[in-house]
Design an enzyme around this catalytic site. Structure first.
Site, PDB file in Angstrom:
ATOM      1  CG  ASP A 187      12.226 -26.152 -14.779  1.00 25.16           C
ATOM      2  OD1 ASP A 187      12.270 -27.132 -15.536  1.00 25.16           O
ATOM      3  OD2 ASP A 187      12.403 -26.222 -13.567  1.00 25.16           O
ATOM      4  CG  ASP A 192      13.810 -28.106 -20.062  1.00 26.72           C
ATOM      5  OD1 ASP A 192      13.758 -29.175 -20.692  1.00 26.72           O
ATOM      6  OD2 ASP A 192      13.464 -27.975 -18.883  1.00 26.72           O
ATOM      7  CG  ASP A 207      11.129 -30.144 -18.136  1.00 28.81           C
ATOM      8  OD1 ASP A 207      11.575 -31.275 -18.378  1.00 28.81           O
ATOM      9  OD2 ASP A 207      11.471 -29.458 -17.163  1.00 28.81           O
ATOM     10  CB  CYS A 248       4.654   0.088   1.900  1.00 27.05           C
ATOM     11  SG  CYS A 248       3.431  -1.116   2.412  1.00 27.05           S
ATOM     12  CB  CYS A 298      -0.902   0.013   1.224  1.00 26.29           C
ATOM     13  SG  CYS A 298       0.047   0.099   2.740  1.00 26.29           S
TER      14      CYS A 298
END
Lengths: 764, 68
Positions: free
Chosen positions: A637, A641, A449, A45, A42
């Protein structure tokens, strides 16, 4: 063998944290640190964070960027950057330093450049329009030729520098594409603008009635606006992806010359440095084991789920998980193993193939440019043959070029792109490639995968139902004291079920065996089956589930065996069903063994699967599918790959993926879910439809406008109206890509409540 | 019509002023954090430290305030 003090102490602790690799020098002796901050919810912060770090020693200024969730801290030179981070952590915000990726730095410089050019073009367009409107209204009433000439010259004075400056991105791109032997979108745009300005100058010099300066500059302003929006959206997506990756906080523990341990960012690790790797840590960089023995879980790198034992002299890869013992690893400069070399070789070939993709707008331009240019030429020749003067013939031909309006064509695709990347962003898909939308939408086959994509990256308890709640809670409380990677899985499972997981006071770890403590006066143990005296139960559990690792927990005479392994993501089956429902073929290719792969495939309802695939096998599979005329969407990932991700027509990676995989992917999927993959396909398909529609709208508009221009009826006023009209139509149509996603939200919420289907329900 | 000899430079000058203002704001990074600007205005802590309500002068500002 001599054992270093860091290792002899069992689990090495961190003495210092060193963020100096992230600190960049700034003006007058200060230095700068960028932090990605998590947990900002918010407006309040902002103040809390900026005030919170304010008292850190040596701090000069702190400024939070609320849009990108990043905090820029300016420190005195030599000040401890870690102190500021520690303060944030005390406030409850996780922060981690990061360096802007190269792409991001280039892109933010480009955005600024484009905005400046847009500002100049917009200023010029508005002021020329001011003069043009006076001329248009004067032409139908009583303007005298001297005033008109003055206005035209003034317009020229504004337009020429504005076009020369603002038009540069288009001119440069046009020259590039002509050199490359193609006719991209930028060629007709540049030609239209330059001709409009050139002819208007000629007209002005000859005191004529019409000049097209306003059309030329307005065209540039519209197109630049489209590009700025496109880039702003991409920049934001990239910032979020960058934060998520930075917040993973990949650090390594360096063993210093004095034997102390310093926590440093992975990026700052130099070759030859010695790193302490605790059990449960991911190995940060490629290296050679110097001390210690352990088992390595390479599942996120190779897909293979069985653990591999390592001893001094063995090579370990970055991204692999150290399972059982503490290690000292010497970082090696270049990855020397065959796997990494093979991946790199395949990657080069795959990336080369991908760069040949031609975007839809450019394909449209390829058809469009010759037709338009031929029409203009024929118009000029036609009027000449009809007996008109060369002046009128050329003027009409130029009017044709201006009215055909590359504007709508130029906006047709980027406008949709902006809207759909916003919708994807909400769905949890961060688009990183500019042409990702078109490529993902065109796919008809999905290759998944298994490890880390279809399954969770970490192990989870597979036989939760077999363990009584109190024993699981006990196991979790004992696990608090353990550094074993599977301990985390126990704690997670228990806290998810709302069980008490506070650590036990007198628990102690017996390295390599387990944890023992006294609980309510009875001895409690957590560890291997032998350690807990549960050998028979463990054998039974493993017979039922051969891929899993068994962990036993005992409380006096009561015993339970928990089997742990990577389970399917909760929404895996739903995602596969949805992808199939959209008419895509789905298959699995994994580096893991046949057993686990076939069981995972059966559980999510996939008929075709390939197990034991090396990186080369994965690309070969994708290439053979491509050769059959299929467009493959690869979702993966691991390091292994990466070549397949690059070779596929389009690719997605979970945010937990290895760095190399992420750089090869067109988009990243946020969170531990798979459904965004299906969302991505649905949204991009819709976007592609709207893009096509937009191109048709632009064509339709041309079919109406061109005959008017050919007949010689187009005045600058008509050109200006037509141009803004067509641009508005395509932009409004593009907004439809957004409207749909809002109504989709409740549908998604309903689906997530669907019954969960896990691997264990189907496992033999 | 002589009046346009004054009006035109004025009109263009104002336009240029606007452009200069835009370029200046761009250079100062005012477009870097669009969302932040919208929410920062809601924060009323722009008063000098000692005049802020609920904050003693002994507070050095390093301690976070309780926002609950």
């Amino acid at each position: 063998m001599s054992v270093s003090p860091a290792l002899a102490a069992g689990v090495p602790t961190t003495d210092r944290v060193d963020y100096s690799a992230f600190v960049t020098p700034a003006e007058d002796g200060a230095c700068r640190l960028d932090l990605a901050v998590d947990g900002i919810t918010c407006a309040a912060c902002i103040r809390e964070i900026e005030d919170g770090v304010a008292g850190a020693p040596g701090l000069r200024a702190a400024r939070l960027n609320y849009t990108t969730r990043r905090l820029t801290v300016t420190l005195d030179e030599g000040a401890d950057a870690a102190a500021a981070v520690a303060r944030l952590e005390r406030l409850g915000y996780r922060a981690y330093p990061f360096t802007q990726s190269r792409e991001e730095a280039i892109e933010s410089a480009e955005t600024k450049d484009l905005l400046t050019r847009l500002g100049v073009a917009a200023f010029a367009a508005m002021n020329i329009m001011l003069l043009s409107v006076s001329v248009w209204s004067g032409n139908v009433s009583d303007i005298d030729p001297e005033t008109r000439d003055l206005f035209h010259w003034l317009s020229a004075l504004i337009a020429i520098p504005a076009v020369a400056y603002s038009g540069q991105p288009f001119f440069k791109a046009a020259i590039r594409s002509i050199r490359a032997g193609g006719l991209g979108m930028d060629v007709p745009i540049s030609l239209g603008v330059l001709l409009a300005v050139g002819v208007s100058l000629w007209e002005t010099a000859h005191s004529a009635t019409h000049a097209y300066f306003d059309s030329a500059v307005m065209l540039l302003a519209f197109l630049l606006a489209g590009r700025v929006l496109d880039q702003a959206m991409r920049k934001r997506t990239r910032a979020v992806a960058g934060n998520l990756i930075a917040l993973r906080g990949d650090t390594a523990r360096r063993i210093d010359a004095d034997g102390g341990v310093t926590e440093i960012p992975v990026l700052a690790v130099k070759a030859g440095e010695r790193l302490a790797v605790r059990p449960g840590d991911r190995i940060a960089v490629d290296g050679i084991v110097e001390e210690g023995t352990s088992e390595i879980d390479a599942s996120l790198v190779t897909g293979e789920t069985a653990h591999e034992p390592v001893a001094p002299g063995a090579t370990v890869h970055s991204g692999t998980l150290n399972v059982s013992g503490a290690l000292v690893v010497r970082a090696t400069a270049a990855a020397e193993s065959s796997l990494v070399a093979e991946v790199n070789k395949l990657l080069d070939a795959a990336l080369l193939a991908k760069s040949r993709y031609v975007r839809i707008a450019d394909r449209a331009a390829r058809l469009y440019s010759p037709v338009v240019h031929a029409t203009a030429l024929l118009t000029a020749l036609g009027w000449l043959a009809y007996g008109a003067g060369p002046h009128f013939a050329i003027l009409t031909a130029v009017a044709v070029l201006i009215i055909t309006c590359p504007c709508a064509l130029g906006l047709a695709v980027p406008a949709v792109q902006v809207v759909v990347s916003g919708a994807l962003f909400k769905a949890g898909v961060l688009l990183s490639a500019g042409d990702g939308v078109e490529r993902i939408a065109a796919c008809d086959t999905v290759v998944l995968d298994k490890t880390g994509t279809l399954t969770t990256p970490e192990a989870r308890i597979a036989n939760r139902a077999d363990a009584p709640d109190d024993l699981l809670a006990l196991a979790a409380r004992l696990a608090q004291t353990s550094s074993h990677p599977l301990a985390r899985a126990l704690m997670l499972a228990a806290s998810r079920d709302g069980l008490d997981t506070s650590p036990l006071a007198d628990a102690r770890e017996e390295p390599g065996r387990g944890v023992v403590a006294r609980f309510e006066g009875v001895e409690a143990r957590l560890g291997s089956a032998d350690f807990c005296g549960a050998r028979e139960e463990a054998a039974r559990a493993l017979a039922a589930d051969p891929d899993a690792t068994a962990i036993a927990v005992s409380l006096g005479e009561r015993r339970a065996v928990l089997t742990l392994r990577q389970t399917l993501k909760d929404d895996a089956a739903a995602t596969v069903a949805r992808l199939k429902g959209m008419g895509l073929a789905v298959l699995i290719v994994s580096g893991d063994r046949e057993g686990p792969v076939s069981r995972a495939a059966a559980a999510v309802g996939i008929e075709t699967w390939h197990a034991g695939a090396k990186p080369g096998d994965k690309t070969a599979l994708i290439e053979s599918l491509t050769a059959q005329g299929r467009r493959v969407l690869m979702v993966g990932d691991g390091l292994n790959d990466a070549p397949a991700l690059a070779a596929a027509h389009a690719s997605l990676s979970p945010i937990s993926a290895s760095h190399l995989a992420q750089t090869c992917a067109d988009a990243l999927v946020v969170g531990d879910r798979l459904l965004p993959v299906a969302d991505a396909v649905a949204l991009t398909r819709r976007a592609l439809r709207i893009m096509r529609q937009n191109l048709w709208l632009a064509t339709l508009y041309n079919l109406v406008a061109v005959p008017i221009a050919v007949a010689g009826f187009v005045t600058p006023l008509v050109a200006a109206l037509a141009m803004s009209g067509s641009s508005i139509v395509v932009t409004v149509n593009a907004l439809r890509a957004q409207a749909r996603t809002r109504s989709r939200a409740p549908v998604r919420a309903g689906r997530s409540a669907a019954p969960r289907r896990r691997l264990e329900e189907v496992a033999p | 019509m002589n009046v346009i000899l004054y009006l035109l430079p004025i009109a263009l000058g104002l336009g240029l002023l606007g452009l200069a203002a835009f370029l200046w704001s761009l250079k100062k990074g005012q477009y870097d954090d669009l969302e932040g600007a919208a929410v920062r205005i809601l924060d009323d802590d722009d008063l000098p430290e000692e005049r802020r309500p609920g904050r003693g002068s002994g507070d050095n500002g390093a301690k976070p305030r309780d926002r609950s």
